[in-house]
Motif scaffolding. Structure first.
Motif, short mmCIF file in Angstrom:
data_model
loop_
_atom_site.label_atom_id
_atom_site.label_comp_id
_atom_site.label_asym_id
_atom_site.label_seq_id
_atom_site.Cartn_x
_atom_site.Cartn_y
_atom_site.Cartn_z
N VAL A 53 16.60 67.59 64.10
CA VAL A 53 15.94 66.52 63.36
C VAL A 53 14.65 66.12 64.06
O VAL A 53 13.62 65.89 63.42
N LYS A 54 14.67 66.06 65.37
CA LYS A 54 13.49 65.69 66.14
C LYS A 54 12.37 66.72 65.95
O LYS A 54 11.21 66.35 65.81
N ARG A 55 12.73 68.00 65.93
CA ARG A 55 11.74 69.05 65.71
C ARG A 55 11.28 69.09 64.25
O ARG A 55 10.19 69.55 63.94
N GLY A 56 12.14 68.66 63.37
CA GLY A 56 11.81 68.66 61.95
C GLY A 56 11.98 70.00 61.29
O GLY A 56 11.46 70.23 60.20
N VAL A 58 14.91 73.24 60.50
CA VAL A 58 16.25 73.83 60.57
C VAL A 58 16.11 75.26 60.05
O VAL A 58 15.62 75.48 58.95
N SER A 59 16.54 76.19 60.86
CA SER A 59 16.47 77.58 60.44
C SER A 59 17.81 78.25 60.71
O SER A 59 18.66 77.71 61.43
N LYS A 60 17.99 79.40 60.15
CA LYS A 60 19.21 80.16 60.36
C LYS A 60 19.37 80.49 61.84
O LYS A 60 20.47 80.39 62.39
N HIS A 61 18.28 80.81 62.49
CA HIS A 61 18.30 81.13 63.92
C HIS A 61 18.76 79.92 64.74
O HIS A 61 19.59 80.05 65.65
N ASN A 62 18.23 78.73 64.43
CA ASN A 62 18.64 77.51 65.12
C ASN A 62 20.12 77.22 64.91
O ASN A 62 20.83 76.82 65.84
N LEU A 63 20.59 77.39 63.68
CA LEU A 63 22.00 77.14 63.39
C LEU A 63 22.91 78.12 64.13
O LEU A 63 23.96 77.73 64.66
N GLU A 64 22.51 79.39 64.19
CA GLU A 64 23.30 80.39 64.91
C GLU A 64 23.36 80.08 66.40
O GLU A 64 24.43 80.15 67.02
N ASN A 65 22.21 79.71 66.98
CA ASN A 65 22.20 79.34 68.40
C ASN A 65 23.05 78.10 68.67
O ASN A 65 23.74 78.02 69.68
N SER A 66 22.99 77.14 67.76
CA SER A 66 23.80 75.92 67.91
C SER A 66 25.29 76.25 67.85
O SER A 66 26.08 75.74 68.65
N LEU A 67 25.67 77.10 66.92
CA LEU A 67 27.08 77.48 66.80
C LEU A 67 27.55 78.23 68.05
O LEU A 67 28.65 77.97 68.56
N LYS A 68 26.72 79.12 68.57
CA LYS A 68 27.07 79.84 69.81
C LYS A 68 27.25 78.87 70.97
O LYS A 68 28.18 78.99 71.76
N LYS A 69 26.33 77.90 71.07
CA LYS A 69 26.41 76.92 72.14
C LYS A 69 27.66 76.05 72.00
O LYS A 69 28.33 75.74 72.99
N MET A 70 27.99 75.66 70.76
CA MET A 70 29.20 74.88 70.51
C MET A 70 30.45 75.65 70.96
O MET A 70 31.33 75.10 71.62
#
Length: 146
Positions: A53-56, A58-70
């Motif tokens: 949200v801060k960056r403004g 959302v991409s598929k790449h960001n979501l995949e990295n977030s899921l991996k980190k989770m």
């Protein structure tokens, strides 16, 4: 002078999920893994959402990295919690009593095991064992107060 006070209590919702592994030690270990792993994954999800949200963007790449980190953080902290809960329960069974000493020993052994698995430095392993024992003992004493 009038005195104001707040009467009441705050309680959190309690979610109980029970997985029967056929052995009380395994039951406690899996329970600790699931609960703390879920909390850790939720923490990462909240942080990653904030950053997106801060960056403004959302991409598929960001979501995949977030899921991996989770998944990574959830598995790591879930494993640490599972080892600790299993150790504490194991020492309780071996000693035949339920007291703060089980938490201290379980925390120290868990701290040493986690440190030894990620580092080969003897001093670091000893310091992490001391920290694990101290944190677990403090948490046990705080739980007696509430």
């Amino acid at each position: 002078m009038p005195k104001k006070s707040f009467l009441g209590s705050i309680s959190s919702p309690k979610v109980e999920v029970f997985v029967d592994m056929g052995n009380p030690l395994l039951n406690h270990t899996v329970d600790g893994f699931l609960k703390i792993g879920t909390v850790s994954a939720a923490k990462v999800a909240a942080e990653e959402t904030y950053h997106m949200v801060k960056r403004g963007s959302v991409s598929k790449h960001n979501l995949e990295n977030s899921l991996k980190k989770m998944c990574k953080e959830g598995a790591y902290w879930g494993t640490v919690a599972g080892v600790y809960v299993g150790m504490e329960y194991g020492f309780e069974r071996v000693r035949g009593t339920r007291d703060w000493k089980n938490a201290m020993i379980g925390g120290a052994v868990t701290g040493a095991l986690v440190s030894a698995a990620s580092s080969n430095k003897r001093d670091k392993v000893i310091m992490d064992a001391i920290t694990g024992g101290a944190v677990a003992t403090a948490a046990e004493f705080i739980s007696y107060l509430t």
